[in-house]
Scaffold this active site. Structure first.
Site, PDB file in Angstrom:
ATOM      1  N   HIS A  74       0.840  -1.200   0.000  1.00 38.78           N
ATOM      2  CA  HIS A  74       0.000   0.000   0.000  1.00 38.78           C
ATOM      3  C   HIS A  74       0.875   1.251   0.000  1.00 38.78           C
ATOM      4  O   HIS A  74       1.835   1.341   0.764  1.00 38.78           O
ATOM      5  CB  HIS A  74      -0.893   0.033   1.261  1.00 38.78           C
ATOM      6  N   TYR A 203      -9.098   5.808   7.669  1.00 31.09           N
ATOM      7  CA  TYR A 203      -9.188   6.223   9.073  1.00 31.09           C
ATOM      8  C   TYR A 203     -10.223   7.353   9.137  1.00 31.09           C
ATOM      9  O   TYR A 203     -10.040   8.392   8.509  1.00 31.09           O
ATOM     10  CB  TYR A 203      -7.850   6.748   9.567  1.00 31.09           C
ATOM     11  N   PRO A 295      -3.552   0.717  19.053  1.00 28.18           N
ATOM     12  CA  PRO A 295      -3.362   0.176  17.694  1.00 28.18           C
ATOM     13  C   PRO A 295      -3.540   1.181  16.566  1.00 28.18           C
ATOM     14  O   PRO A 295      -3.216   0.891  15.430  1.00 28.18           O
ATOM     15  CB  PRO A 295      -4.413  -0.935  17.620  1.00 28.18           C
ATOM     16  N   LYS A 299       1.645   0.326  15.163  1.00 28.12           N
ATOM     17  CA  LYS A 299       3.061   0.294  15.542  1.00 28.12           C
ATOM     18  C   LYS A 299       3.471  -0.944  16.330  1.00 28.12           C
ATOM     19  O   LYS A 299       4.653  -1.266  16.413  1.00 28.12           O
ATOM     20  CB  LYS A 299       3.386   1.538  16.381  1.00 28.12           C
ATOM     21  N   TYR A 387       4.141   6.875   9.929  1.00 27.18           N
ATOM     22  CA  TYR A 387       3.298   5.703   9.652  1.00 27.18           C
ATOM     23  C   TYR A 387       4.070   4.638   8.865  1.00 27.18           C
ATOM     24  O   TYR A 387       4.065   3.459   9.212  1.00 27.18           O
ATOM     25  CB  TYR A 387       2.055   6.135   8.860  1.00 27.18           C
TER      26      TYR A 387
END
Ligand code: APR
Ligand code: PHB
Length: 393
Positions: A74, A203, A295, A299, A387
């Site tokens: 991704h 998100y 979560p 990580k 990220y």
């Protein structure tokens, strides 16, 4: 029965298994003691995102073949807020780094298969109940295996036994420092036999609370929604879950959330926790044994991988040179990255979730922060770099 090894590893989760693989590849002997059986460890639903560094380490360790075949690469995520959608592109903001969707269950299966085929001893059903002699040059692990009391003497012991493990107790109360934050909400997580309604993760910040659309494969979706602490999954029939997710992912434009049979449902609480130091004498801590992250930032697994990468390099250095200098710096080296990941996870969690006690002012601040990320390449790069993962070391 007493046996001896150079590195005694407590815990056969991602941290313990990857450490054993890396040590094996460096010619450092070790033994892994795992309290549960293989089936239990392999089916435990956990995280699903691998950072670039984690993928690099798995490939270099010889554990990346199925990941490259079945993992989903991704190049970004979508943020949703105020009924708007905004994509964060990773490669353009991080000099080419990306992430992979490849469940922790699959990483664990690959590492176990490798270890049983060609690796150091891995004992399932081995319950460790004591770690002794941390401040000696011959620490030992006491465990029960096949109904017999066993002792493993070691040059070093590494606690990869997670948040509820025993290794942390080897650090005296006078030395150990624990930093914690408990969040006022949890996640209701589901697995559903339905193709994902998105190519990349979504998100979503919404007035009703946070929601996340992830996936496990082209035919299996993984979704989460914020719920109050203590929520019972039984209070959430499938239709209520899909209706709530629909409401939270609501966005202007023609996007619809595909529904399908929910095959797993669970509630997971959210906590940040760091134990310092990550070493006492000849006992070292890695992964969830040393730190927990909420979560939201994906990580947990990646931090465990970076800890054991640093640790394996330190043991290889000790074998090659006789110098323990990298072992001596292990805790400080890892804690710098741990705190960075803690902050990022805290930032993602508090920016995207609705604290039951927050004011309308707080909500406007969240929306302003999200709008800043959507409209500033600098703010977007800060999120993308954290990220997709910082370089190890
Ligand atoms: N004796 C032997 N094994 C033990 C003991 C014990 N006393 N206590 C715990 N274990 C085992 C657990 O059964 C588990 O398999 O240690 C392992 C710890 O694995 P994880 O909890 O998965 O921790 P870690 O390997 O650090 O991986 C971190 O896992 O929990 C997720 O979200 C977390 O994705 C992150 C990743
Ligand atoms: C998951 O797919 O389980 C997942 C993905 C991203 C997160 C958390 C969980 O931030």
């Amino acid at each position: 029965m007493t046996t001896h090894t150079t590195v005694g590893i407590i815990g056969g989760g991602p941290a313990g298994l990857l450490l054993a693989r890396l040590l094996h590849n460096s010619g450092v002997d070790c033994v892994v003691l795992e309290s549960h059986d293989r089936a239990y460890v392999e089916q435990r639903q956990r995280a699903g995102i691998l950072e670039q560094s984690t993928v690099d380490v798995l490939r270099a360790a010889g554990a990346g073949e199925r990941l490259d075949r079945e993992g989903l690469a991704h190049d970004g995520i979508e943020l949703r807020f105020d009924r708007r959608a905004h994509r964060i592109d990773f490669p353009s903001l991080t000099g080419g780094r990306r992430v992979w969707v490849y469940a922790q269950t699959e990483v664990v299966k690959d590492l176990i298969a490798l270890q049983l085929k060609d690796g150091p001893p891995l004992h399932f059903g081995a319950q460790v109940h004591a770690v002794e002699g941390a401040d000696s040059d011959r620490p030992l692990v006491r465990y029960t295996h096949e109904a017999r009391e066993q002792v493993l003497t070691c040059d070093y012991v590494v606690g990869c036994d997670g948040f509820h493990g025993v290794a942390r107790s080897a650090v005296p109360d006078s030395v150990i420092r624990t930093y914690e934050r408990i969040y006022p909400y949890s996640w209701l997580g589901i697995l559903a036999d339905v193709p994902p309604s998105c190519d990349e993760l979504i998100y979503a910040h919404s007035p009703r609370g946070f929601a996340l659309h992830s996936m496990r494969s082209p035919s299996v979706s993984r979704l989460y929604l914020q719920v109050p602490n203590g929520e019972d999954p039984a209070d959430w029939p499938d239709e209520r879950i899909w209706d709530e997710l629909d409401a939270r992912f609501a966005v202007d434009g023609d996007w619809t959330l595909a529904r399908g049979p929910i095959t797993a449902k669970s509630v997971l609480p959210m906590r940040s926790s760091v134990t310092e130091p990550m070493r006492y004498g000849r006992v070292l801590l890695a992964g969830d044994a040393a730190h927990i992250v909420p979560p939201t930032g994906a990580k947990g697994l990646n931090l465990a991988a970076s800890d054991v990468t640093v640790l394996a390099q330190a043991f290889a250095h000790l074998k090659e040179t006789g110098s323990a200098e990298l072992l001596d710096s292990y805790s400080d080296t890892c804690l710098r990255r741990v705190w960075r990941a803690e902050h990022f996870s805290y930032f993602m969690t508090t920016t995207l979730h609705t604290d039951p006690a927050q004011s309308p002012f707080d909500t406007r601040l969240q929306l302003s922060q999200l709008d800043r990320i959507a409209n500033s390449p600098h703010a977007a790069a800060e999120l993308a770099e954290n990220y997709a993962g910082l370089r190890i070391g």
